[in-house]
Structures are given as C-alpha cells and as structure tokens.
Design an enzyme around this catalytic site. Structure first.
Site, PDB file in Angstrom:
ATOM      1  N   GLN A 286       0.509  30.609 -31.934  1.00 33.26           N
ATOM      2  CA  GLN A 286       0.466  29.199 -31.564  1.00 33.26           C
ATOM      3  C   GLN A 286       1.848  28.565 -31.674  1.00 33.26           C
ATOM      4  O   GLN A 286       2.616  28.859 -32.589  1.00 33.26           O
ATOM      5  CB  GLN A 286      -0.525  28.460 -32.456  1.00 33.26           C
ATOM      6  CG  GLN A 286      -1.977  28.813 -32.195  1.00 33.26           C
ATOM      7  CD  GLN A 286      -2.507  28.214 -30.901  1.00 33.26           C
ATOM      8  OE1 GLN A 286      -1.934  27.293 -30.347  1.00 33.26           O
ATOM      9  NE2 GLN A 286      -3.612  28.769 -30.423  1.00 33.26           N
ATOM     10  N   CYS A 410      -7.625  26.213 -24.838  1.00 37.61           N
ATOM     11  CA  CYS A 410      -6.446  25.394 -24.564  1.00 37.61           C
ATOM     12  C   CYS A 410      -6.564  24.675 -23.224  1.00 37.61           C
ATOM     13  O   CYS A 410      -5.641  23.975 -22.819  1.00 37.61           O
ATOM     14  CB  CYS A 410      -5.177  26.244 -24.583  1.00 37.61           C
ATOM     15  SG  CYS A 410      -5.167  27.571 -23.357  1.00 37.61           S
TER      16      CYS A 410
END
Length: 457
Positions: A286, A410
């Site tokens: 991430q 996402c």
C-alpha cells in the site's frame, strides 16, 4: 447514361460516411455543474444536452468549461473548468502550483477542502453501490462516511505528504516530472506536495535524468530503506545515481522488461501488525504509510478469526493478510495464499516462512483455486486488482461456504459489481467501511465484510 448519376450519388454517400466527426476540443461552454462522478470529475450538460465530464470543479458551481476530448455526436465530452463564475463554498485555492487545467494529472481534488473531498468520495461510493449492486448505504451496513487516515485530518490549504511510491516521467531535457491528465506529456516539477518525506528527501527533481524514460522512487514507511527503479530509453546508459540519501538502485531491462539489481538491496522492508515484510521491486505494498495497518485491522475486525479456522488470502501480494490470519488462527488453523506475481510469491513465502500451516501458490486465482482441491473455507480475504474479481471467481468463492468474506477494494465500481455477484450467490454485505488513503485524488479504499444471507435474515 442513367447509371452515371446513381454512381455519383453512391460516391457522395460513401464520401459523407467517411467524413471525420467534427472535433470540439477547445470549444467553451458556460455550464452549471451537477453531481460528482466516478473518476475525479463532475457532470454537466451543454445547451444541446451533450454530457460533459468536467475536472477542476465542484458540484453546484457555474464555470466556463473548455473541451479537452470529444467530438460532435459523442456520448460525452471531457472538459476542464478554466474559469469559475460562481464558486462552491467547498472550494479552496489549490495549494500545489502544478495543479489545474492542462497541468499535472496526479491530483483531482486540490481545489476542494479536505472534508469535501471525503464527502465527494462517499457520494461516488453510494452512487456506484446503488447503480451497480442495487444497494443503499443502509443495506451495505455503511454509515456513509469516508474516514481519513491517522494524521491526515489537516486544515484546508494543507496537504498530507503520504505517497511513499512516486513514478516520475522524464521530459526531453532530462527533467523529472509527472504526467499530465490523460496524456504522455510531462509536467516538470520541483517538488510533489503529496510525496512522502522519504521520497522528497532523495532530491529526484533536482537531478538531470537524460536518457531515462522514468524513475520510480520508493521510501519504505516501515524502515529507512530507499530505492529507485530506473527505466532507460532504448540504448541509453544508466547514470551514476548520487542522491541526497542512501538508496538502492534497480533498473528495468530493455529486452525482458524485468527489474534487475544495480546495487543495494533488491527489496525494501515494511512493517504491519508487528511483523516485517520484505517487498521486492514490482511487489505490491500500500502506498499510504498508514494503509497496510488500517486495512489489516479493518479486515481482522470484520472477520473475527478463530483458532483452528481455515482461511484463504486471494491476490495476496507479499502476504500482509495471510500473515495476520496465520497469527490469529493459530497452529491448528491453516492459510492458503494465491498470488500471480512471481516475485511477490517469493517474498510472501520468505515473509511467512515461520508459519508451518501457511501455503502460498502462484497463479491467477480463477485458475489456481479449482486445482487446490479446496471445497470449503471458514474465512476468505480478497484484495483484487482495480478491475475486481469478476463473476466467475465470485461464483467459485460462494461455493466454499465461508462464514465471512472480506473484500478489500480500491475501485468502488468494481466493488459494487462484485457485491452484486455475491448477492446472486447468496451473500449479503454485513458492514462496509471506507478510508481516504489517497488524499487529493479521487481514489478511495473500501473494506466490505460479507456473510451468508440466511445468517443475516
């Protein structure tokens, strides 16, 4: 003699059919701005009723919109707000000097207050859930809020420095910069405001990168590891890399496209859930320094693993969720991770080598999962790429009868589509949480927890 006119008419018809559509690029419209749409823009309509996707504006504003893409008769046009006639109360002066029409394409919402950015992202999530999954926020167990990451709740006009991985492009003069929106053109910059401190301190923007096509700068948040990955132009030699901080250097191979070590470690070290993870070049981690911990906690809180559970971590990357699951299911439990990237699989196996009951398989989920012979599982985590998992994979998953499933997404459109498939397969959304882990951009991260529908009835 009579055939001649027919031939001419046919020829004229063919000529008319071959005529290119009239480009509207550069044409300006005075428009009222409507709701936000998925993708970092808002919706407006021309007087003729043609849809405009307008960047650099906010709902409720009146602006002059200049078309950047599109032609007469197109389903929609893309445009930039080049003049704001009636501003929204949520508008601020963009803190970044490179933001605005025709400039850097990295940030979508520099002109919006931080709270307004999160509200806009929430509206996009709600719209996608309703349109693609037929779910209201209440039906998805979501309170409608998008939570900022720890430390990111800043006053209007201030920008969090969060991006630990920055991909720089290089212009014809060797200057490092960022791509303009939907363009290969490079916007040279002196500093990226959203770049993490560890990236900024390398001084990438102050160096001559002639001969390079791109430079990726990585600053691990779990250690002091710094890395740059150079992609040379065809036939170019690598420069001697002298940056402001110690850094390992990798290069993209011209022939094989692989990532090769020049000097230093071929990986960086990250931390989450009290564990160190090795992340090699090309491996996924991430980008926001708080994201891995935030998402891991949301997933574990939603799944509530028990000792002895069997669990799947799909699209597992370097093993973040697999490691957290393994800690919680204990020695009598078991975890299977599936990941398509060869380097990521190597890292995941290294990172989780201390767990006897963890197995990592390489390949695409839809291909590998049926070959494992697994017919049931207690818990499932999936963190698919932006396109989502897809109908066939979801069908495989619902057949395993998991007590709970955690879906990390996402992209709200892909999430909503897949939630619709899960509902068809007999699963309901128990809870949904949204996190603003990409401030100043339109991107948002969600964690949905699903369970069998009959359980929630």
């Amino acid at each position: 003699m009579q055939a001649e006119p027919k031939k001419t008419q046919a020829g004229n018809a063919q000529a008319d059919a071959a005529e290119p559509a009239v480009s509207l690029v550069g044409k300006e419209y005075e428009v009222e701005i409507g709701p936000v749409a998925h993708g970092g823009h808002c919706i407006a309509r021309t007087d003729e009723g043609q849809v405009l996707f307008v960047r650099h504006t906010l709902p409720g504003e009146k602006v002059i919109a200049r078309v950047t893409e599109g032609e007469e008769g197109a389903r929609f046009l893309r445009a930039d707000a080049v003049s704001v006639l009636e501003p929204s109360k949520d508008r601020v002066e963009a803190p970044c000097p490179y933001a605005g029409p025709g400039r850097c394409g990295g940030c979508d919402w520099q002109h919006a207050k931080p709270g307004a950015q999160r509200r806009l992202k929430g509206e996009v999530i709600a719209e996608q859930l309703q349109r693609l999954a037929g779910l209201t926020p209440e039906e998805a167990g979501w309170d409608g809020t998008v939570m900022p990451a720890e430390g990111d709740k800043l006053p209007a006009g201030e920008v969090p420095s969060w991006r630990t991985r920055v991909q720089y492009a290089v212009d014809a003069d060797g200057n490092a910069g960022l791509r303009r929106h939907r363009s290969h053109e490079v916007e040279p910059i002196e500093h990226c405001m959203i770049a993490a401190e560890g990236v900024s301190e390398l001084g990438i923007e102050q160096r001559d990168w002639s001969g390079m096509a791109s430079i990726e700068a990585i600053a691990a948040s779990g250690s002091q590891d710094r890395q740059v990955i150079l992609a040379p132009k065809p036939g170019a030699r690598l420069p001697i890399v002298e940056l402001d901080k110690p850094v390992s250097v990798m290069r993209i191979g011209e022939k094989d496209g692989g990532t090769h070590r020049v000097h230093g470690r071929p990986f960086v070290r990250e931390r989450a859930d009290g564990r160190t993870y090795r992340v090699g070049s090309g491996g996924f981690w991430q980008v926001h320094p708080k994201a891995a911990e935030t998402l891991m906690l949301a997933v574990m809180q939603g799944l509530t693993p028990r000792k002895g559970d069997t669990a799947l971590d799909l699209y597992c990357g370097v093993g973040l969720f697999a490691g957290a699951l393994a800690d919680r299911v204990g020695e009598k439990g078991a975890v299977l991770g599936i990941e398509s990237g060869k380097r990521a699989v190597e890292d995941a196996r290294h990172n989780l080598a201390g767990f006897d009951r963890v197995r990592i398989e390489q390949g695409k989920v839809e291909s590998v999962l049926p070959r494992t012979g697994i017919t049931e599982a207690d818990l499932i985590v999936l963190d698919p790429p932006r396109a989502g998992a897809g109908k066939q994979t979801v069908k495989q998953l619902v057949g395993l009868g998991a007590r709970r499933i955690a879906y990390v997404a996402c992209d709200p459109a892909a999430l909503a589509r897949d939630l619709g498939y899960f509902r068809e397969g007999g699963y309901r959304v128990r809870t949904l949480r949204a996190f603003d882990l990409f401030p100043m951009t339109h991107h948002v991260e969600c964690v949905a927890i699903l369970e069998p529908a009959e359980k929630g009835a």
